[in-house]
Design an enzyme around this catalytic site. Structure first.
Site: not given
Ligand code: ACM
Ligand code: ZN
Length: 717
Positions: A220, A297, A353
C-alpha cells in the site's frame, strides 16, 4: 451432515458406550445411524436427569452439537494416543495434541488396554474440516473428515482442558464442522510493518479459534513489504518512509527514503521469512493469502518506479498507468515471485479505491482505451483486472479482488471480497462468482470497540463486539442461489492509526473471536450473551498468556443516553428549521424535521440514524413551538466531535426564548473554542434557569473548521 444432537440431552450407559466402541472400529456411517437410534430410544427417559448433570463445556467457536452423558471421565489419566494420520499432517496433529494439556503417550497401534486416545481420519464424514469427539468411559475417540478436522478437534480438547482443569469430564459426544469454508482475518502490514514473530502469535490464536485464512495486506502507499528480486527498489526504497506516524506522513510530504537512511521507518519480509511464515501457518491449517494492490493504493510503487506513472506527470498519483506495457510487465514479474512463495490458490490483487482521474488525462491510458474499445475508465480498470486474472489463472491460481472489481465488468473467475457493504458480494454471488463478506459496518475492526472518547484514535464510529457478532453473512432472507456462493467472512484490521503491536492486538481481539464464531458456528446456535461470557474467558486466558486483547470486563458499552428514550417538555412539538440551516442530511437526516424532539438520543456513531448532521455554514438554527406558554428550567443539546471525518463542535451556541414568536430574548450565549483532537468527544451546550416561553430558538454556530455539526435532541425541561 452433522450429528444433530444439540437439542437433546441424553445419558450414557455402559451399553451405548460399548456399542459406540464397536462401531468406531467398523463404520462411522453405521455408528451415526446407530447413535441417532440410541438417542431416540433413551432420550425420553432421561432428559431431566441429564440436564441436571450436564457439564457445560464451552468452546469458541461454539460447536455444532454435543450430547453429554453423565458418567464422569477422568481427563487427567494417562492416555495412549493412536492416530492413522501420516506425514506432515501427523506431525501437525501431534504438535496440536501436545498443546491440549492432556496426558498421553503416542503408541503405534490402538490401545488394547488402558485408556485410549484414538484420532482417526474417517472418510465417511462428509464435511471438510469436520470432526467428532467421543468422550467415552475408557477413552477419547476423535474422528475427522480430514487432517484439519483432526487439528480442530485438538483445539476443542484444549479448550475443554482449560475450562475444566480438574479433569472431571462428563462423557459426551461432539459433532462439529464449520458453517463457512473461509474464516479469515486481514492484517495490514503496510501502514505499519509487523514482525514475523508478531504474525505468528496471531496465527496461533487464529488456529485455536479454527480460523483458516490470513489475508496479508502486503502493499500500500505506506510501504511495500515483500522482497521482489526483479524489482529491488520496492524494498530498498518503497518500504521506507519518514516520518513514522502515518497521519503526519499521509498529510505531509509522503516521503519515501532509502533503506538504512536516517529516520527510515518501515521494513519488509525477505522471501525466506515469508516462506517460514507460510509454513508456520500451514502447520496450523491456515492459508496465507497475499494481497498485491493494483492499480490503486500503489503510490509506493510509483515512487520507486516513476516510469509507471501516467504521461502528464501528476504530482500525486496512487494508481498505476494502465496504458503502459511496463505496468503489466512489472505486475506479472511480481506475481511470479508471489506465486513462488505463497501456495495459496487465491492471490488478492486489490482493485479498491482507485481514483481514475489521471487515466482520463494520460495519453497512454487514452490510447489503451481506444485500442481496446474501452468506453470508460471503469472499463480500463476492468481491462487490467481481466488481464491480470488471465495471467494468474495461467499459473493455476485464482484472483480475489475488492468489490470495486465489479465496476466495468467482473473478470470471469474472480472471487469478490465485499467491503463497501454486502451489495458487491451479493451481486457477485448472484452472477455465480464466489464472494467473501467483509462489510465495513460489521467487519472493519479498525473502528473503536468501546466508548470512543475512551479509546485511542481510530477510523470509523463505534463497532463493539456485539455488533460484530450480530453479523450473519447469509441471513435466512438471502436466496439460496446467492447464499451458496458466499464462502465466508473476514475481519479487516487496517493499521493507519495502530503503530504498536500491543495496540494492534487490542483492536484485533476479541472482535476477531466473534468473526471466528460467525464463520464456524450455526446461526441458530449463536446467542450474544452466551458468546460474550465465553469471549471473556478467552480474553482472560489471552491476557494470562501475554497477549493484549481489549479487556472486555471493563467494557463501557454504548452511549448511556441512547439506551432509552428521553422524556422532556418539547417531545413531539413542532420544529421549524430556520433557513438556511435546514440543510441537514440527506445522508444524516435522522428522523427529519422531528428528529430533534423525538426522544431518541444518538449512540456513539453519527451514522446511526439518530444524530442529525448539518453541513451548511449556518450550523443548526431551529425554533421549537411549545404550543403554549410554559415555564422552562433548562434547554440543552449534545454535540459530538470526530475530526477525522470532519465533525466538529460548534464555536458558539445561542439560546433564545419568546412568547409571541416575533421577539426573542437571549437566554444564554455560550462561546466555545473548537480544538481539534485525535479522539472523539461529546459535549452538552445548554441553559439553566427559569423562563416563561412559548418558542425556543436554538442556534449552534459552525466554526471555521468547515464540516458537520451533529446533534441528536433538544431537551427542554
Ligand atoms: C478497503 O477498505 N479499501 C478495501
Ligand atoms: Zn496512464
Amino acid at each position: 451432515m452433522v450429528l444433530n444432537f444439540h437439542t437433546t440431552r441424553v445419558i450414557g450407559c455402559l451399553l451405548i458406550n460399548d456399542i459406540i466402541a464397536i462401531f468406531v472400529e467398523n463404520s462411522t456411517i453405521m455408528r451415526r445411524v446407530y447413535l441417532y437410534l440410541m438417542v431416540a430410544l433413551i432420550a425420553t427417559i432421561s432428559v431431566a436427569q441429564a440436564q441436571a448433570q450436564a457439564q457445560e463445556i464451552t468452546p469458541v467457536p461454539y460447536q455444532v452439537s454435543k450430547s453429554p452423558y453423565t458418567a464422569p471421565f477422568d481427563a487427567t489419566q494417562r492416555l495412549k494416543l493412536y492416530t492413522n494420520l501420516e506425514g506432515e499432517d501427523r506431525e501437525r496433529l501431534l504438535a496440536a495434541a501436545e498443546q491440549t494439556g492432556l496426558n498421553y503417550e503416542v503408541v503405534d497401534n490402538r490401545a488394547e488396554d488402558g485408556a485410549y486416545f484414538n484420532i482417526v481420519i474417517n472418510r465417511n464424514l462428509q464435511d471438510a474440516e469436520e470432526y467428532h469427539i467421543n468422550i467415552e468411559e475408557r477413552g477419547i475417540v476423535v474422528d475427522a473428515s480430514d487432517a484439519a478436522g483432526a487439528f480442530y478437534a485438538m483445539q476443542t480438547l484444549r479448550q475443554m482442558v482449560e475450562s475444566k482443569p480438574d479433569g472431571v469430564w462428563d462423557q459426551v459426544l461432539i459433532g462439529d464442522h464449520p458453517r463457512f469454508e473461509y474464516r479469515g482475518v486481514l492484517i495490514d502490514v503496510s501502514r505499519h510493518f509487523r514482525s514475523v514473530e508478531f504474525l505468528k502469535r496471531q496465527i496461533d490464536m487464529m488456529a485455536r479459534l479454527k480460523m483458516n485464512r490470513l489475508h496479508l495486506h502486503l502493499t500500500d502507499a505506506a510501504g511495500w513489504r515483500m522482497e521482489v528480486e526483479s524489482y529491488p527498489r520496492l524494498t530498498s526504497f518503497a518500504a521506507w518512509r519518514t516520518p513514522a506516524t502515518w497521519k503526519e506522513w499521509w498529510y505531509g510530504e509522503r516521503n519515501y527514503v532509502e533503506e538504512g537512511s536516517e529516520g527510515a521507518y518501515g521494513g519488509y519480509y525477505t522471501k525466506a521469512e515469508l516462506r517460514e511464515l507460510v509454513d508456520y501457518a500451514a502447520d496450523r491449517y491456515i492459508t496465507i493469502i497475499p494481497e498485491i494492490e493494483m492499480p490503486g493504493h500503489s503510490d509506493e510503487v510509483l515512487a520507486a518506479y516513476p516510469e509507471l506513472r501516467c504521461t502528464h506527470l501528476p504530482e500525486h498519483q496512487g494508481e498505476l498507468c494502465i496504458g503502459k506495457e511496463a505496468t503489466f510487465e512489472m505486475m506479472e514479474r511480481v506475481i511470479d515471485e508471489v506465486i513462488e512463495i505463497f501456495p495459496s490458490e487465491y492471490i488478492h490483487i486489490g482493485g479498491d479505491e482507485a481514483s481514475k482521474e489521471n487515466w482520463k488525462l494520460c495519453e497512454d491510458c487514452q490510447r489503451r482505451m481506444q485500442e481496446e474499445g474501452l468506453e470508460s475508465v471503469d472499463e480500463l480498470q476492468s481491462y487490467m483486472i481481466h488481464r491480470m486474472e488471465e495471467y494468474i489463472n495461467s499459473k493455476g491460481r485464482q484472483i480475489i479482488g475488492w468489490d470495486e472489481i465489479l465496476q466495468g465488468g467482473l473478470a470471469p473467475n474472480a472471487t469478490v471480497m465485499s467491503w463497501r457493504g454486502e451489495e458487491g458480494g451479493i451481486a457477485a454471488a448472484a452472477a455465480g462468482h464466489d464472494a467473501i463478506m467483509s462489510p465495513h459496518a460489521y467487519c472493519y475492526i479498525d473502528a473503536p470497540q468501546d466508548a470512543p472518547p475512551t479509546q485511542p484514535e481510530a477510523i470509523g464510529g463505534y463497532l463493539p463486539l456485539e455488533k460484530v457478532y450480530s453479523y450473519d453473512p447469509t441471513p435466512a432472507t438471502m436466496d439460496e442461489s446467492v447464499a451458496r456462493y458466499i464462502k465466508g467472512v473476514q475481519a479487516n484490521l487496517w493499521a493507519e492509526f495502530i503503530p504498536t503491536d500491543e495496540h494492534y492486538e487490542m483492536m484485533l481481539w476479541p472482535r476477531a473471536i466473534a468473526i471466528a464464531e460467525i464463520g464456524w458456528s450455526p446461526q441458530n446456535e449463536r446467542e450474544y450473551s452466551h458468546f460474550r461470557s465465553r469471549a471473556v474467558d478467552i480474553v482472560e486466558r489471552m491476557m494470562a498468556e501475554g497477549y493484549n486483547p481489549f479487556d472486555l470486563r471493563n467494557e463501557i458499552g454504548n452511549r448511556p443516553e441512547s439506551m432509552r428514550p428521553v422524556e422532556h417538555l418539547a417531545l413531539g412539538k413542532s420544529v421549524t428549521y430556520n433557513l438556511p440551516s435546514r440543510y441537514y442530511g440527506p445522508q444524516y437526516a435522522a428522523a427529519g424535521d422531528v428528529a430533534l424532539v423525538d426522544g431518541l438520543r444518538g449512540t456513539w456513531t453519527y451514522s446511526d440514524g439518530r444524530w442529525q448532521g448539518f453541513l451548511g455554514r449556518a450550523g443548526v438554527d431551529v425554533t421549537i413551538d411549545m404550543g403554549e406558554v410554559v415555564t422552562i428550567h433548562s434547554v440543552a443539546a449534545d454535540f459530538m466531535q470526530y475530526c477525522g471525518p470532519g465533525v466538529f463542535m460548534p464555536c458558539k451556541v445561542e439560546i433564545f426564548g419568546s412568547i409571541d414568536g416575533e421577539n426573542f430574548e437571549p437566554l444564554i450565549v455560550i462561546d466555545h473554542e473548537v480544538v481539534p483532537a485525535d479522539v472523539p468527544s461529546f459535549m452538552t451546550f445548554g441553559w439553566e434557569g427559569e423562563a416563561q416561553v412559548r418558542y425556543i430558538r436554538y442556534h449552534a454556530h459552525r466554526s471555521n473548521y468547515s464540516g458537520f455539526l451533529f446533534t441528536d435532541e433538544i431537551v427542554v425541561r
